[in-house]
Design an enzyme around this catalytic site. Sequence first.
Site, PDB file in Angstrom:
ATOM      1  CG  HIS B  69      -0.354  -0.316   2.506  1.00  0.00           C
ATOM      2  ND1 HIS B  69       0.041  -1.580   2.871  1.00  0.00           N
ATOM      3  CD2 HIS B  69      -0.039   0.491   3.535  1.00  0.00           C
ATOM      4  CE1 HIS B  69       0.555  -1.534   4.082  1.00  0.00           C
ATOM      5  NE2 HIS B  69       0.537  -0.291   4.515  1.00  0.00           N
ATOM      6  N   GLY B  77      -1.314 -10.713   3.534  1.00  0.00           N
ATOM      7  CA  GLY B  77      -2.453 -11.627   3.546  1.00  0.00           C
ATOM      8  C   GLY B  77      -2.785 -12.035   4.973  1.00  0.00           C
ATOM      9  CG  HIS B  84       2.528  -1.139   9.438  1.00  0.00           C
ATOM     10  ND1 HIS B  84       2.729  -2.051   8.430  1.00  0.00           N
ATOM     11  CD2 HIS B  84       2.002  -0.044   8.829  1.00  0.00           C
ATOM     12  CE1 HIS B  84       2.357  -1.534   7.272  1.00  0.00           C
ATOM     13  NE2 HIS B  84       1.913  -0.327   7.487  1.00  0.00           N
ATOM     14  N   GLY B  93       3.090  10.429   9.911  1.00  0.00           N
ATOM     15  CA  GLY B  93       3.443  10.244  11.329  1.00  0.00           C
ATOM     16  C   GLY B  93       2.210   9.983  12.176  1.00  0.00           C
ATOM     17  CG  ASP B  95      -1.263   8.499   9.377  1.00  0.00           C
ATOM     18  OD1 ASP B  95      -1.587   9.289  10.287  1.00  0.00           O
ATOM     19  OD2 ASP B  95      -1.245   8.819   8.178  1.00  0.00           O
ATOM     20  CG  HIS B 119       0.527  -3.260  19.892  1.00  0.00           C
ATOM     21  ND1 HIS B 119       1.386  -3.938  20.731  1.00  0.00           N
ATOM     22  CD2 HIS B 119       1.258  -2.963  18.780  1.00  0.00           C
ATOM     23  CE1 HIS B 119       2.570  -4.045  20.146  1.00  0.00           C
ATOM     24  NE2 HIS B 119       2.521  -3.476  18.962  1.00  0.00           N
ATOM     25  CD  GLU B 120       0.064  -1.642  15.321  1.00  0.00           C
ATOM     26  OE1 GLU B 120       0.973  -0.820  15.117  1.00  0.00           O
ATOM     27  OE2 GLU B 120       0.272  -2.864  15.374  1.00  0.00           O
ATOM     28  CG  HIS B 123       4.045   1.047  17.659  1.00  0.00           C
ATOM     29  ND1 HIS B 123       5.196   0.787  18.367  1.00  0.00           N
ATOM     30  CD2 HIS B 123       3.513  -0.164  17.351  1.00  0.00           C
ATOM     31  CE1 HIS B 123       5.348  -0.532  18.473  1.00  0.00           C
ATOM     32  NE2 HIS B 123       4.340  -1.120  17.868  1.00  0.00           N
ATOM     33  CG  HIS B 129       7.354  -3.950  19.582  1.00  0.00           C
ATOM     34  ND1 HIS B 129       7.747  -4.346  18.326  1.00  0.00           N
ATOM     35  CD2 HIS B 129       6.026  -3.670  19.473  1.00  0.00           C
ATOM     36  CE1 HIS B 129       6.718  -4.322  17.501  1.00  0.00           C
ATOM     37  NE2 HIS B 129       5.662  -3.912  18.183  1.00  0.00           N
ATOM     38  CG  ASP B 329      -3.702 -16.805  49.622  1.00  0.00           C
ATOM     39  OD1 ASP B 329      -4.788 -16.463  50.135  1.00  0.00           O
ATOM     40  OD2 ASP B 329      -2.623 -16.215  49.823  1.00  0.00           O
TER      41      ASP B 329
END
Lengths: 79, 368
Positions: B69, B77, B84, B93, B95, B119-120, B123, B129, B329
Amino acid sequence: FPVFQEGHRQDVETVWKYLENYYNLGNDTEVKNLSGKELMAEKLKEMQQTFGLKVTGKSDPETLRVMSNPRCGVSDVTP
Amino acid sequence: EAINSNNPRWTKTHLTYSILNYTPLLPRAVVDQSIAKAFRVWSDVTPLTFSRVFDEEGDIVLSFYRGDHGDNNPFDGPLYRLAHAFQPGPGIGGDVHFDLDERWTDTSENFNLFYVTAHELGHSLGLTHSNDIGALMFPSYTWYVDDFVLNQEDINRIQALYGPSPNPIQPTGATTPRLCDSPLSFDAITTFRGEVIFFKGRFYIRVSRAMPEPELNLIGILWPALPGKLDAVYEVSMADKAYFFKGNRVWAVREQSVQEGFPTDIYSYFGFPSSVTHIDAAVCEEETGKTYFFVDDKYWRYDEYNKTMDSGYPKLIADDFPRVGNKVDAVFQNKGYFYFFHQSTQYRFNLQTRMVDAIRHSNTWFNC
């Protein structure tokens, strides 16, 4: 690369591609004065440490299994 | 704190976002809600605020793409690369790109869109990570459960970039157990096919003679259908089955599968009275097939062969398990002993003498 049996070669290619994608392997090959094999072992250790695996520097089955897990496409090391 | 090189961060605290397109696998409203919820994960713990814009491009643009892309990071796939994101900055930036070929869900089925978006966005805000397997920023997709809690490590790292939340009540996150730093308390412990498994929050710690070091991982990796923060677990080794308890519900498990008919309630399956709302700990004595259920300061006994509660129970723990205390416990059997755990202490109870013969810290099983 040493001579690999069929199947094993595919594993090495998978590992190499993974380390290129997420551990900056391709770029570091030029910067660091190490052979491809040495650099791959170094990067494998880095990857194994990140994922809490046994740090062997080798593409053992557990390492290959983790590499095939679905994941984020952002590399694990900068940049 | 580990952040991207040059510490890229947004210099403003109010950011906008826009959604360029959608996955056909989820209703648009579900995508919108999942993305809004993912932004709240980060706005809850920082001074950052996020609002959606419709007529212009937001600071953060979220979109779905298939294959190549045009950003030099092609998708591949189904499976493998899921998504990402780009570090903070103008244009691309911040995105977030999702692989259109993945099966996106709003459930625990793979792959939960809220979880991946959260998660993304880490970033997008400047985080790299994490190597903490319990952290949202761990690189691999880990099992998603509805009771998502941000890990304290994620909170520390994002607050190192943007500062704490202005909220008077500071948010606290889940932490990943550190096995050898100090003695731990456990939610539950059981033997399992010759190994011992300790449970703590969303994690299990697996101890096996075949492995020099204990294995720490998420419960969902082994048993996707089970919840975290379990109350009790025990194994019936002669039936090759284990029972997992949370509140008044019980799950019977063989290998990695929950048995048909489970989860069910502890009243109809075991015959507990309705006054029992949870099980603190449980263990089956291998030699007799008798299972002991510990609830507050009492215990019940159940016959695994007859599938009935023994009469004359509950009894006081202190009466029949002297020096163990009034509250348990976790408990499991190893050879001729029950090992009882309460807070950071374990009590070794000799089944022959019916006495506690050793008291130790709880983490002696981890080869620290």
